[in-house]
Design a protein around this motif. Structure first.
Motif, short mmCIF file in Angstrom:
data_model
loop_
_atom_site.label_atom_id
_atom_site.label_comp_id
_atom_site.label_asym_id
_atom_site.label_seq_id
_atom_site.Cartn_x
_atom_site.Cartn_y
_atom_site.Cartn_z
N TYR A 41 -4.91 -5.69 -2.66
CA TYR A 41 -5.66 -7.21 -3.04
C TYR A 41 -5.57 -8.30 -2.36
CZ TYR A 41 -8.25 -3.72 -5.70
OH TYR A 41 -9.60 -2.87 -6.44
N ALA A 42 -6.22 -9.40 -1.42
CA ALA A 42 -6.26 -10.72 -1.63
C ALA A 42 -5.14 -11.45 -2.45
CB ALA A 42 -7.15 -11.10 -0.76
N ASP A 43 -5.43 -11.41 -3.19
CA ASP A 43 -5.00 -12.24 -5.07
C ASP A 43 -4.12 -11.67 -5.03
OD1 ASP A 43 -7.45 -10.17 -5.78
OD2 ASP A 43 -7.13 -11.32 -7.44
N SER A 44 -3.39 -10.59 -4.89
CA SER A 44 -2.47 -9.76 -5.42
C SER A 44 -1.46 -9.85 -4.22
CB SER A 44 -2.59 -7.84 -5.32
OG SER A 44 -4.28 -7.92 -6.61
N LEU A 45 -1.76 -10.24 -3.20
CA LEU A 45 -1.04 -10.03 -2.22
C LEU A 45 -0.27 -11.41 -2.16
CD1 LEU A 45 -1.62 -8.47 1.12
CD2 LEU A 45 -0.13 -7.80 -0.48
N VAL A 46 -1.15 -12.96 -1.85
CA VAL A 46 -1.21 -14.36 -2.91
C VAL A 46 -0.02 -14.18 -3.34
CG1 VAL A 46 -2.12 -16.46 -3.38
CG2 VAL A 46 -3.68 -14.95 -1.29
N SER A 47 -0.21 -13.30 -4.72
CA SER A 47 0.39 -13.70 -6.15
C SER A 47 1.82 -13.26 -5.79
CB SER A 47 -0.56 -13.15 -7.59
OG SER A 47 0.39 -13.19 -8.63
N LEU A 48 1.70 -12.18 -5.53
CA LEU A 48 3.12 -11.53 -4.71
C LEU A 48 3.44 -12.87 -3.84
CD1 LEU A 48 5.55 -9.49 -5.07
CD2 LEU A 48 3.67 -7.94 -3.28
N ASN A 49 3.04 -12.75 -3.18
CA ASN A 49 4.04 -14.13 -2.53
C ASN A 49 4.91 -14.55 -3.26
OD1 ASN A 49 3.73 -14.68 0.90
ND2 ASN A 49 3.20 -16.50 0.16
N LYS A 50 4.00 -15.80 -3.46
CA LYS A 50 4.78 -16.74 -4.84
C LYS A 50 5.69 -16.13 -5.40
CE LYS A 50 2.68 -20.56 -8.00
NZ LYS A 50 1.92 -21.06 -8.64
N GLU A 51 5.96 -15.15 -5.82
CA GLU A 51 6.52 -15.10 -6.56
C GLU A 51 7.73 -14.27 -6.24
OE1 GLU A 51 6.85 -11.78 -10.74
OE2 GLU A 51 5.12 -11.40 -9.56
N VAL A 52 7.88 -13.81 -4.81
CA VAL A 52 9.00 -13.79 -4.30
C VAL A 52 8.76 -15.14 -3.75
CG1 VAL A 52 9.41 -12.43 -1.54
CG2 VAL A 52 7.50 -11.18 -3.25
N THR A 53 8.74 -15.95 -3.03
CA THR A 53 8.81 -17.07 -2.82
C THR A 53 10.21 -17.66 -3.73
OG1 THR A 53 6.99 -17.62 -1.49
CG2 THR A 53 8.50 -19.91 -1.94
N GLN A 54 9.53 -17.76 -5.50
CA GLN A 54 10.19 -18.47 -5.67
C GLN A 54 11.14 -17.71 -6.17
OE1 GLN A 54 6.83 -18.75 -9.15
NE2 GLN A 54 6.12 -20.40 -8.44
N LYS A 55 11.53 -17.13 -6.46
CA LYS A 55 12.12 -15.71 -6.68
C LYS A 55 13.36 -15.50 -5.74
CE LYS A 55 10.42 -12.61 -10.22
NZ LYS A 55 11.01 -12.96 -11.36
N ALA A 56 13.45 -15.76 -4.19
CA ALA A 56 13.97 -16.16 -3.90
C ALA A 56 15.24 -17.63 -3.59
CB ALA A 56 13.36 -15.89 -2.24
N GLY A 113 0.94 -1.32 0.16
CA GLY A 113 0.04 -0.01 0.19
C GLY A 113 0.89 0.97 0.19
N THR A 114 2.09 1.43 0.09
CA THR A 114 2.77 2.47 0.50
C THR A 114 2.90 3.06 -0.54
OG1 THR A 114 5.07 0.99 -0.14
CG2 THR A 114 4.41 1.90 1.68
N ASP A 115 2.27 2.51 -2.01
CA ASP A 115 2.26 2.96 -3.47
C ASP A 115 1.41 3.46 -3.87
OD1 ASP A 115 0.83 0.61 -3.72
OD2 ASP A 115 2.41 -0.75 -5.08
N GLU A 116 0.16 3.78 -3.05
CA GLU A 116 -0.95 4.13 -3.16
C GLU A 116 -2.27 3.41 -3.69
OE1 GLU A 116 -1.68 7.18 -1.45
OE2 GLU A 116 0.36 7.20 -1.09
N ALA A 117 -1.47 1.93 -4.12
CA ALA A 117 -2.38 1.13 -5.14
C ALA A 117 -3.35 0.44 -4.22
CB ALA A 117 -2.00 0.16 -5.80
N PRO A 118 -4.37 -0.25 -4.57
CA PRO A 118 -4.78 -0.25 -3.35
C PRO A 118 -4.73 -2.23 -3.20
CG PRO A 118 -6.20 -0.09 -5.72
CD PRO A 118 -4.93 0.40 -5.25
#
Length: 159
Positions: free
Chosen positions: A27-42, A20-25
């Motif tokens: 959404y739970a599905d966005s967080l889940v997707s982002l979490n998956k992407e961070v996990t994969q990249k890490a 939310g620091t970028d002022e964008a809304p």
């Protein structure tokens, strides 16, 4: 290529750590997707070894950020964090005082809460003097301040 992958992980982990620091809304599905992407990249970068001290420090920082940001517990996260901390201890001794070193010290402090790490990070911050700070410098000051103000890992609070 490694630098690009490390920067991508840092950027994505930052988005997950500070939603939310970028002022964008948010959404739970966005967080889940982002979490998956961070996990994969890490996980993809976990076994990579950098060719210079600065690259290794940046890689360790990105991995600590990534694994700290992951929202869903995984059995090997703590072991991976410890391995990254072990790599960080080796590199911190040879890095000159810099924003990168301050960031790595801060994220290591956030894992082990060793006051010597915070003290060294503060020494670097104090060397910046009264000049106008960059966004990254101000952010690491805020992160360190929050870690010192609330010195307990989330897992200890919720147990």
């Amino acid at each position: 290529m490694l630098t690009t992958q490390v920067q991508e992980l840092k950027h994505l982990a930052h988005k997950l750590l500070y939603p939310g620091t970028d002022e964008a809304p948010i959404y739970a599905d966005s967080l889940v997707s982002l979490n998956k992407e961070v996990t994969q990249k890490a996980n993809a970068l976990f076994t990579v070894q950098a060719s210079t001290d600065e690259e290794e420090a940046s890689l360790c920082l990105a991995l600590l950020m990534g694994y700290s940001a992951i929202m869903y517990p995984q059995s090997d996260i703590e072991a991976r964090k410890q391995a990254i901390l072990d790599r960080s201890w080796k590199i911190l001794d040879v890095l000159p005082p810099s924003l990168l070193k301050c960031q790595l010290l801060t994220y290591c402090y956030g894992e082990v809460y060793d006051t010597e790490l915070a003290t060294e990070a503060h020494a670097i911050i104090n060397s910046w003097g009264e000049r106008e700070l960059s966004k990254d410098e101000q952010e690491i000051i805020d992160t360190l301040t929050n870690l010192e103000k609330y010195p307990y890992p989330w897992s200890e609070i919720t147990e």
